[in-house]
Write an enzyme that holds these catalytic residues in place. Structure first.
Site, short mmCIF file in Angstrom:
data_model
loop_
_atom_site.label_atom_id
_atom_site.label_comp_id
_atom_site.label_asym_id
_atom_site.label_seq_id
_atom_site.Cartn_x
_atom_site.Cartn_y
_atom_site.Cartn_z
N TRP A 102 0.71 -1.33 -0.03
CA TRP A 102 0.05 -0.12 -0.12
C TRP A 102 0.71 1.09 0.14
O TRP A 102 0.51 2.38 -0.59
CB TRP A 102 -0.81 0.00 0.92
CG TRP A 102 -1.84 -1.10 1.02
CD1 TRP A 102 -1.98 -2.16 1.95
CD2 TRP A 102 -2.75 -1.49 -0.03
NE1 TRP A 102 -2.92 -3.05 1.31
CE2 TRP A 102 -3.41 -2.79 0.17
CE3 TRP A 102 -3.09 -0.67 -1.22
CZ2 TRP A 102 -4.53 -3.35 -0.81
CZ3 TRP A 102 -4.12 -1.33 -2.16
CH2 TRP A 102 -4.77 -2.70 -2.01
N ASP A 171 -1.76 6.68 6.13
CA ASP A 171 -3.03 5.75 5.74
C ASP A 171 -3.10 4.89 7.05
O ASP A 171 -2.33 4.02 7.40
CB ASP A 171 -2.52 4.98 4.43
CG ASP A 171 -3.39 4.08 4.13
OD1 ASP A 171 -4.55 3.70 4.82
OD2 ASP A 171 -3.15 3.18 3.12
N LYS A 195 -13.02 -1.64 7.03
CA LYS A 195 -12.17 -2.65 7.96
C LYS A 195 -12.45 -2.33 9.45
O LYS A 195 -13.24 -3.26 9.87
CB LYS A 195 -10.75 -2.23 7.80
CG LYS A 195 -10.45 -2.78 6.53
CD LYS A 195 -8.84 -2.31 6.15
CE LYS A 195 -8.42 -2.08 4.71
NZ LYS A 195 -8.68 -3.31 4.01
C1 LIG Z 1 -3.58 -0.01 4.40
C2 LIG Z 1 -4.70 -0.20 3.13
N1 LIG Z 1 -4.42 1.35 2.38
C3 LIG Z 1 -5.29 1.33 1.10
C4 LIG Z 1 -6.11 0.14 0.79
C5 LIG Z 1 -6.79 0.60 -0.60
O1 LIG Z 1 -8.16 0.71 -0.13
P1 LIG Z 1 -9.39 0.84 -1.17
O2 LIG Z 1 -9.66 -0.53 -1.62
O3 LIG Z 1 -10.42 1.47 -0.50
O4 LIG Z 1 -8.85 1.76 -2.19
C6 LIG Z 1 -6.22 -0.92 1.53
C7 LIG Z 1 -6.93 -2.17 1.03
O5 LIG Z 1 -7.04 -2.94 1.68
C8 LIG Z 1 -5.28 -0.93 2.79
O6 LIG Z 1 -5.36 -2.22 3.44
#
Ligand SMILES: Cc1ncc(COP(=O)(O)O)c(C=O)c1O
Length: 389
Positions: A102, A171, A195
């Site tokens: 990520w 994030d 989540k």
């Molecule tokens: C830490 C983290 N950041 C970003 C994301 C991406 O999120 P999205 O699917 O809402 O775009 C995820 C997805 O699991 C994640 O775990």
């Protein structure tokens, strides 16, 4: 069918009390004769919901007055671009700490938008199984970016990097409200809600007001919807918000408050995580993949004794380059992991398959997962180990 224990990394289990409340209000919300799904976001019935959701975020996260709380769409993935477009505007230069998928995706998106990205630390050397220690960040960066909890790798920061006057962006998609967090240490925080907070569809953004540029000051070509100002000036109602998701979010926030707020969540989550990690650390059949001192309370990847350094190395080779012994070992590893996931599901413990980048299994034990669920998982793991030694 009885409800299962759901260890999904996201979307994830929600508190049963909240689901029951939603069910009770499905056909008639608060005497309106309508479901929240059906009503205008500008109605008298709906507006208090989104207002209360913001109030609850401020209260539970102790958000300082000079921060905006926004509800936007597009998930965490859209934030990867929005952060760069809104914050990377002065020197067009940013520092990223690389702790897995990520963080890498966020950095790639910034690069695409013309930001000069400096990867100032990385844990790639050990397949992202730990969080690098960064004492102090200096430089002419517009912002420093971290992924505070790495959902795939199962790692979590146990410290907040000191970035001085450089805004720190984090994030917190997979750890939001799982523990107390000092918002004032950050310039911007964001979290996809699916989540710990709600069903999929809304992303929480908490941003210091002075970091929100006028839309025309964002990177050239930034669409209206991707300027934080658009949402900040319109109470997150510039366009139709994901009304129902925000309604559930509000209920989850009240559930968190009833259960002790962020401190209460930390206590609950620590207890669950300790139970699982203690078992993994004492087992001769399973092992956790992350290093102590960097372990996530939310996402716990683990392997069996059939996953070794040798199988990991063999797994990275092309099929044709593997020896017969490596092929046999890999086949055995796959067989045992598949069997675990299948038998666990039959026992009512679902979504335990690990991410392919780590292999094995992963138990995501977000706020709504109960200690009973974790205990049921450990009991199953003991039985499975005894049967497959
Ligand atoms: C830490 C983290 N950041 C970003 C994301 C991406 O999120 P999205 O699917 O809402 O775009 C995820 C997805 O699991 C994640 O775990």
């Amino acid at each position: 069918m009885a409800r299962v224990y759901n260890f999904s990394a996201g979307p994830s289990c929600l508190p049963e009390e909240v689901l029951n409340e939603c069910a009770a209000e499905m056909l008639d919300y608060n005497g309106t004769g309508q479901s929240v799904m059906e009503m205008s976001h500008r109605s008298k019935a709906y507006e208090p919901i989104i207002e209360d959701a913001e109030k609850m975020v401020r209260k539970l996260m102790n958000v300082p007055e000079n921060y905006k709380v926004l509800f936007v769409q597009g998930g965490g993935s859209t934030q990867f671009a929005m952060v760069a477009e809104n914050l990377g505007i002065k020197n067009k230069k940013a520092a990223y700490i690389e702790t897995g998928v990520w963080a890498k995706k966020a950095a790639a998106e910034a690069k695409k938008l013309g930001i000069a990205v400096d990867v100032i630390a990385s844990s790639k050397d050990k397949n992202y199984s730990y969080i690098p220690k960064v004492e102090k960040v200096t430089g002419d960066y517009d912002y420093v970016y971290i992924c505070f909890n790495n959902t795939i790798m199962g790692t979590h920061y146990e410290y907040i990097p000191d970035t001085g006057n450089i805004p720190l962006v984090a994030d917190i998609s997979s750890c939001v409200l799982s523990e107390p967090l000092d918002v004032s240490k950050f310039g911007l925080l964001f979290a996809g809600a699916q989540k710990n907070l709600a069903p999929a569809g809304v992303t929480l953004v908490i941003v210091r007001e002075d970091l929100i540029p006028e839309p025309e000051a964002c990177l050239p070509g930034t669409p209206t919807m991707l300027a934080y100002k658009t949402h900040a000036d319109n109470g997150s109602m510039y366009n139709t918000p994901p009304c129902y998701t925000i309604y559930v979010l509000d209920k989850v926030l009240h559930w968190i408050e009833k259960n002790g707020g962020a401190e209460g969540m930390l206590k609950r989550n620590q207890e669950k995580a300790d139970y699982l990690y203690n078992f993994l650390d004492s087992s001769d059949f399973y092992h956790a993949t992350t290093e102590k001192g960097s372990r996530s309370l939310m996402n716990v990847p683990f392997l069996t004794k059939y996953s070794t350094a040798e199988t990991a190395a063999a797994g990275k080779k092309d099929e044709a380059d593997r020896t017969d012994a490596e092929k046999t070992a890999l086949a055995k590893e796959k067989e045992i992991n598949d069997k675990f996931v299948k038998e666990a599901a039959a026992a009512g413990l679902v979504n335990l398959k690990g991410h392919r980048l780590v292999g094995g299994m992963r138990a995501s034990i977000y706020n709504a997962m109960t200690l009973e669920g974790v205990k049921a998982l450990v009991e199953f793991m003991k039985k499975f180990a005894a049967e497959n030694k």
